[in-house]
Design a protein around this motif. Structure first.
Motif, short mmCIF file in Angstrom:
data_model
loop_
_atom_site.label_atom_id
_atom_site.label_comp_id
_atom_site.label_asym_id
_atom_site.label_seq_id
_atom_site.Cartn_x
_atom_site.Cartn_y
_atom_site.Cartn_z
N ARG A 52 -11.03 -61.60 -166.81
CA ARG A 52 -11.08 -60.40 -167.23
C ARG A 52 -11.11 -59.06 -167.58
NH1 ARG A 52 -6.27 -64.30 -169.25
NH2 ARG A 52 -4.54 -63.92 -166.86
N ARG A 53 -12.82 -60.16 -168.46
CA ARG A 53 -13.60 -59.14 -169.08
C ARG A 53 -14.53 -58.49 -167.84
NH1 ARG A 53 -15.60 -63.62 -172.55
NH2 ARG A 53 -14.17 -63.77 -174.26
N MET A 54 -14.47 -59.08 -167.12
CA MET A 54 -15.42 -58.44 -165.87
C MET A 54 -14.67 -57.29 -164.50
SD MET A 54 -17.49 -61.65 -164.65
CE MET A 54 -17.94 -61.70 -163.33
N GLY A 55 -13.58 -57.29 -165.32
CA GLY A 55 -12.31 -56.42 -164.22
C GLY A 55 -11.75 -57.55 -163.76
N ILE A 56 -11.79 -58.69 -163.33
CA ILE A 56 -11.40 -59.16 -162.19
C ILE A 56 -10.30 -59.80 -162.82
CG2 ILE A 56 -11.98 -61.18 -160.59
CD1 ILE A 56 -14.58 -61.13 -161.00
N THR A 57 -9.37 -58.92 -161.06
CA THR A 57 -7.79 -59.65 -161.82
C THR A 57 -6.88 -60.47 -160.76
OG1 THR A 57 -6.77 -58.36 -160.09
CG2 THR A 57 -6.74 -56.96 -162.03
N ARG A 101 -16.67 -57.23 -157.27
CA ARG A 101 -16.49 -56.49 -158.07
C ARG A 101 -15.79 -55.05 -158.00
NH1 ARG A 101 -19.72 -57.45 -163.90
NH2 ARG A 101 -19.06 -55.83 -164.36
N GLU A 102 -15.90 -54.89 -156.71
CA GLU A 102 -15.90 -53.60 -156.09
C GLU A 102 -13.99 -53.26 -155.70
OE1 GLU A 102 -17.69 -53.27 -151.66
OE2 GLU A 102 -19.66 -53.02 -152.77
N ALA A 103 -14.18 -52.44 -155.78
CA ALA A 103 -12.30 -52.62 -155.61
C ALA A 103 -12.53 -51.94 -154.06
CB ALA A 103 -12.14 -50.74 -155.68
#
Length: 112
Positions: A52-57, A101-103
């Motif tokens: 989550r800190r890395m932005g991964i859901t 982590r790419e969208a």
């Protein structure tokens, strides 16, 4: 990032093997490793805070695991790779610059 290798989940592996044995036909390997998201939930329980800190859901994590379905099969059903090897391949993809982590999703996937 400090993702560690969680203990090998022998109980989950045994359930995957049992599911595979009860299934016949195409797609049984995939069904066996993905049923109930057991393995994904197990790994998420260890790594969710850092991810989550890395932005991964959760959804992004499932997508990443989906790209490693054959490795999940090789570990759980075939026994051709070790737990450490499987988990290290996931950790390597999660490293910055790996593209994990790419969208993704939507129309842009068709334009790439």
């Amino acid at each position: 990032m400090a993702l560690s290798i969680p203990p090998e989940p022998h109980d989950i592996k045994e359930r995957i093997i049992k599911r595979r044995g009860a299934c016949s036909g195409e797609g049984c390997d995939r069904f066996a490793v993905w049923f109930g998201n057991e393995l994904a939930s197990y790994l998420w329980s260890y790594w969710s805070r850092e991810l989550r800190r890395m932005g991964i859901t959760w959804q992004g994590f499932l997508e990443l695991l989906g790209r490693h379905t054959q490795e999940l099969i090789d570990w759980a059903i075939r026994g051709s790779i070790t737990w450490d090897s499987l988990v290290n391949s996931l950790i390597n993809e999660l490293k910055p610059g790996s593209g994990a982590r790419e969208a993704r999703g939507g129309i842009l996937d068709f334009l790439r």
